[in-house]
Enzyme design. Structure first.
Site, short mmCIF file in Angstrom:
data_model
loop_
_atom_site.label_atom_id
_atom_site.label_comp_id
_atom_site.label_asym_id
_atom_site.label_seq_id
_atom_site.Cartn_x
_atom_site.Cartn_y
_atom_site.Cartn_z
N HIS A 279 -9.13 4.75 -0.68
CA HIS A 279 -7.86 4.34 -0.50
C HIS A 279 -7.15 3.17 -1.43
O HIS A 279 -7.61 1.98 -1.91
CB HIS A 279 -7.98 3.22 0.61
N CYS B 162 1.18 -1.24 0.05
CA CYS B 162 -0.10 -0.24 0.31
C CYS B 162 0.46 1.27 0.52
O CYS B 162 0.06 2.08 -0.25
CB CYS B 162 -0.80 0.24 0.43
C1 LIG Z 1 -1.35 -0.41 4.24
C2 LIG Z 1 -2.88 -0.42 4.08
O1 LIG Z 1 -3.59 0.69 3.76
S1 LIG Z 1 -3.63 -1.98 4.26
C3 LIG Z 1 -5.18 -1.28 4.09
C4 LIG Z 1 -5.64 -2.19 2.46
N1 LIG Z 1 -7.45 -1.78 2.14
C5 LIG Z 1 -7.87 -2.44 2.89
O2 LIG Z 1 -7.59 -3.81 4.12
C6 LIG Z 1 -9.61 -3.14 2.75
C7 LIG Z 1 -11.21 -2.86 4.18
N2 LIG Z 1 -11.76 -2.80 3.36
C8 LIG Z 1 -12.59 -4.00 2.93
O3 LIG Z 1 -12.41 -4.66 3.00
C9 LIG Z 1 -14.15 -3.30 2.47
O4 LIG Z 1 -14.02 -2.48 2.23
C10 LIG Z 1 -14.84 -3.53 3.62
C11 LIG Z 1 -14.60 -5.30 4.42
C12 LIG Z 1 -14.67 -2.61 5.13
C13 LIG Z 1 -16.00 -3.30 3.21
O5 LIG Z 1 -16.62 -4.26 2.42
P1 LIG Z 1 -17.99 -5.06 2.19
O6 LIG Z 1 -19.49 -5.18 3.11
O7 LIG Z 1 -17.88 -5.99 1.18
O8 LIG Z 1 -18.64 -3.58 1.77
P2 LIG Z 1 -19.36 -3.26 0.18
O9 LIG Z 1 -18.47 -3.58 -1.01
O10 LIG Z 1 -21.20 -4.92 0.06
O11 LIG Z 1 -20.63 -2.10 0.90
C14 LIG Z 1 -21.29 -2.10 0.97
C15 LIG Z 1 -22.12 -0.61 1.18
O12 LIG Z 1 -21.31 -0.10 2.31
C16 LIG Z 1 -20.48 0.54 1.83
N3 LIG Z 1 -19.19 0.59 1.99
C17 LIG Z 1 -18.25 -0.24 1.48
N4 LIG Z 1 -16.83 -0.08 2.21
C18 LIG Z 1 -17.40 1.25 2.46
C19 LIG Z 1 -16.19 2.45 3.47
N5 LIG Z 1 -15.04 1.86 4.11
N6 LIG Z 1 -16.76 3.24 4.50
C20 LIG Z 1 -18.22 3.08 3.74
N7 LIG Z 1 -18.94 2.22 3.22
C21 LIG Z 1 -18.37 1.90 2.75
C22 LIG Z 1 -20.74 0.39 0.45
O13 LIG Z 1 -20.85 1.67 -0.86
C23 LIG Z 1 -22.09 0.30 0.42
O14 LIG Z 1 -23.28 0.76 -0.22
P3 LIG Z 1 -24.44 1.12 -0.18
O15 LIG Z 1 -25.10 -0.21 0.08
O16 LIG Z 1 -25.57 2.14 0.27
O17 LIG Z 1 -24.24 0.49 -2.16
#
Ligand SMILES: CC(=O)SCCNC(=O)CCNC(=O)[C@H](O)C(C)(C)COP(=O)(O)OP(=O)(O)OC[C@H]1O[C@@H](n2cnc3c(N)ncnc32)[C@H](O)[C@@H]1OP(=O)(O)O
Length: 388
Positions: free
Chosen positions: A332, A83
């Site tokens: 991100h 990342c």
């Molecule tokens: C060193 C580093 O940087 S490590 C970081 C690397 N990045 C990560 O690990 C990513 C972490 N995030 C994730 O894995 C995912 O975003 C999760 C698990 C938090 C959410 O994913 P899911 O549960 O599959 O959400 P999904 O895509 O089904 O979206 C469901 C709803 O939530 C919303 N949503 C999804 N992610 C987010 C979020 N992070 N914040 C706010 N809303 C969100 C979507 O827009 C959707 O809204 P809607 O129903 O109104 O259309």
């Protein structure tokens, strides 16, 4: 070593770009930055990316993006640091220009995380942890950060709901950023009721899965005013590493890579943390924002959540963070994020942030990009270049 400056910036909106691939996004950002710098050619192109091979079936991004941006014949390679790939790419561009090896370099970060197979992106992201001892045991990045947050709450007696201040600030800023993925404000009540992902991390503690690309044009400072009337001096762009696995750290709540990279950057720029007016922090999870503020010297250990709740991370506060929404609100796209952060720091220094986001009297703006659980950290400090 030559002094170097950023003379052009470009970005695509951060979204789920179902209609665009890695090449489309990267080329859009590169051409945007080249237009901003009024250039038609460059000597080198460095492409930051983490997962195009795994998720898009496309490696060899250097040549691909150079080809489609009309830059054939130049040096073009990909740089990877999970990342932290984008800022690591910027570092390569800065070194290339500083050393005199090239005159005009473009650094672009690009990532396309959305894909149709459920769970695939989460598994692919987990490869940036220790493959044998963390990912293999089923730890995703959300889970790793949940362990850190749990430990932080236990050690420092912090309530889960107190972390809301980071999300509220990020979304409030993202609401004014046309390139941000989430433009909805969040209340404390919404945060408290958000769906749990990996306790104690809920949906609103997490950055989203997103696509995007951002680019900057770098050249020697003594050429910069020929191309831009607002060039920015790269006062520092410094990298440091920490252990890859959390369990090898004496104190998992102290990000040594962040401390080391930030210290090197302050020394290189000749400043102290007190002189930093804007901090584009790597808030992939709200706990990362807290730990990064502490290890970068903006808060004592265990006090960053209080700092956030006292309003000190907002535009009016002592150290505004995530001023365009951060990883949480802007989004991100992992291998692009570090250059989005630098583009946003540049917009602050150029006085070109949307009115509601512009921070007053910015002399130094800092961007910090993290790969893994703080295993690679790149800290960049920008200031306005003065005409000689
Ligand atoms: C060193 C580093 O940087 S490590 C970081 C690397 N990045 C990560 O690990 C990513 C972490 N995030 C994730 O894995 C995912 O975003 C999760 C698990 C938090 C959410 O994913 P899911 O549960 O599959 O959400 P999904 O895509 O089904 O979206 C469901 C709803 O939530 C919303 N949503 C999804 N992610 C987010 C979020 N992070 N914040 C706010 N809303 C969100 C979507 O827009 C959707 O809204 P809607 O129903 O109104 O259309």
């Amino acid at each position: 070593m030559r002094d170097v400056a950023i003379v052009g910036i470009g970005q695509t909106p951060v979204r789920e770009h179902w209609d665009k691939g890695v090449r489309d996004l990267a080329v859009e950002a590169v051409l945007d930055a080249m237009a901003d710098a009024h250039i038609e050619r460059a000597d080198a192109l460095y492409v930051g990316n983490m997962l195009s091979g795994k998720l898009s079936g496309q490696e060899h991004l250097g040549a691909l993006i150079a080809d489609y941006a009309g830059l054939e014949g130049i040096e073009a390679v990909k740089v990877e640091a999970a990342c932290g790939s984008a800022a690591a790419t910027l570092r390569q561009a800065v070194l290339a220009v500083q050393s005199g090896a090239v005159n005009i370099a473009i650094a672009v970060g690009v990532e396309k995380l959305t894909e149709m197979t459920s769970g695939c992106t989460t598994n692919a992201l987990a490869m940036a942890s220790d493959g044998d001892y963390e990912a293999e045991m089923g730890l995703s990045f959300v889970a790793i950060n949940a362990l850190l947050m749990q430990r932080y709450m236990y050690e420092y007696g912090v309530d889960k709901d107190d972390f809301a201040a980071f999300t509220i600030n990020a979304h409030a800023n993202a609401a004014h950023n046309p390139n941000a993925m989430f433009r909805n404000r969040i209340t404390r009540e919404q945060y408290a009721n958000a769906k749990m992902i990996a306790s104690p991390i809920n949906l609103l503690d997490s950055s989203p899965i997103a696509d995007g690309a951002a680019a900057v044009v770098i050249m020697p400072a003594d050429m910069a005013f020929d191309f831009s009337d607002k060039p920015l001096r790269v006062a520092a762009c410094e990298v440091a590493t920490d252990t890859i696995a959390l369990d090898n750290r004496a104190n998992p709540l102290w990000l040594r890579g962040v401390e080391c990279s930030a210290r090197k950057a302050y020394r290189k720029a000749g400043i102290t943390p007190e002189q930093v007016r804007v901090f584009e922090v790597h808030d992939a999870f709200s706990i990362m924002a807290a730990l990064s503020l502490e290890a970068s010297g903006f808060a004592e250990p265990g006090t960053a959540v209080r700092l956030a709740n006292e309003g000190e991370i907002t535009r009016e506060g002592r150290i505004p963070i995530a001023t365009f929404g951060g990883l949480k609100g802007r989004g991100h796209p992992v291998g692009a994020t570090g250059i989005y952060q630098v583009v946003e720091a540049a917009l602050q220094l150029r006085g070109e942030a949307p009115e509601a986001l512009q921070v007053d009297d910015v002399e130094y703006a800092m961007a910090q990009n993290i790969g893994g659980s703080g295993a690679t950290v790149v800290t960049t400090i920008l200031e306005r270049l003065e005409r000689k």
